[in-house]
Design a protein around this motif. Sequence first.
Motif, short mmCIF file in Angstrom:
data_model
loop_
_atom_site.label_atom_id
_atom_site.label_comp_id
_atom_site.label_asym_id
_atom_site.label_seq_id
_atom_site.Cartn_x
_atom_site.Cartn_y
_atom_site.Cartn_z
N ARG A 95 0.83 -1.21 0.00
CA ARG A 95 0.00 0.00 0.00
C ARG A 95 0.86 1.25 0.00
O ARG A 95 0.60 2.20 -0.74
N GLU A 96 1.87 1.26 0.84
CA GLU A 96 2.74 2.44 0.95
C GLU A 96 3.49 2.69 -0.35
O GLU A 96 3.53 3.83 -0.85
N ALA B 174 2.79 1.53 -3.40
CA ALA B 174 1.88 1.80 -4.52
C ALA B 174 1.35 3.22 -4.48
O ALA B 174 1.26 3.89 -5.52
N ALA B 175 0.97 3.70 -3.29
CA ALA B 175 0.46 5.06 -3.19
C ALA B 175 1.52 6.08 -3.62
O ALA B 175 1.22 7.06 -4.32
N GLU B 176 2.75 5.84 -3.23
CA GLU B 176 3.83 6.75 -3.61
C GLU B 176 4.09 6.71 -5.12
O GLU B 176 4.20 7.77 -5.77
N GLU C 246 -9.82 3.47 -0.26
CA GLU C 246 -8.90 2.34 -0.43
C GLU C 246 -8.35 2.25 -1.84
O GLU C 246 -7.60 1.33 -2.16
N LEU D 260 -5.76 3.45 -4.44
CA LEU D 260 -4.41 4.00 -4.31
C LEU D 260 -4.00 4.87 -5.50
O LEU D 260 -3.02 5.62 -5.41
N GLY D 261 -4.73 4.76 -6.60
CA GLY D 261 -4.41 5.54 -7.79
C GLY D 261 -4.89 4.82 -9.03
O GLY D 261 -5.62 3.83 -8.96
N ALA E 93 -6.53 -0.79 -6.05
CA ALA E 93 -7.09 -0.72 -4.70
C ALA E 93 -6.50 -1.84 -3.86
O ALA E 93 -6.18 -2.92 -4.37
N VAL F 282 3.90 -0.02 -10.69
CA VAL F 282 3.59 -0.13 -9.27
C VAL F 282 4.53 -1.08 -8.54
O VAL F 282 5.00 -0.77 -7.44
#
Length: 208
Positions: A12-13, A15-17, A99, A101-102, A120, A189
């Motif tokens: 999650r961390e 992928a969000a970045e 939820e 992430l992009g 997600a 990702v």
Amino acid sequence: MTDPLVSLPAFREAAAERLGAFAHTTVPDSPGSRRAGVVLCVVEHEGVPSVILIKRAYRGRNAGQWGLPGGRMDEGETPEEAALRELREELGLAVGPAEVLGRLDDFPAASGFSITPVVAAPSDPGPLRPSPDEVHSVHHVSLARLAADDTPRWVPQIDGGHLLQMRLRPDWVVHAPTGAMLWQFREVVLLGREARVADFLQPDWTRN
């Protein structure tokens, strides 16, 4: 730092970045164009983060083909709203906008749809309840398998181009459009590389 290929919180961390820094492309509307949203939904399966992949029911559009949960956008919906609605309708999974992430690039499918992939990673989506009208079977592909060097294969074509095959298992071979979106997810990702897919070849049978 924990490896995002083996830890859902680390995924999650990361992928969000990476998605936050990724300038996704959008296919512009045109007369007769149709739009759809799909979800690269990452959940923990057998102890490792994995993407949910489906085989569509053997009826209607894309009968029996590999796909990501998702479908046509309704009037007034955003791609994210359509993708999450279809995820709930097809698999019974409840995933909220927070939820997501992009998103990745829109893919101009040969069927005439512009497909928007959203990523997600829900913490508690609930149990899978596949709709038999839309889903033949549900499968999980580990992030490690997607990132493996031998997963993508480029098959030379007579015209000089190359057809992507995502070989997820010996008997699981996924082509574009779904294969292209999985490949871009892998590159951007999982591996943190720049990658575009709009010009990827698509087999003739994906035009239906």
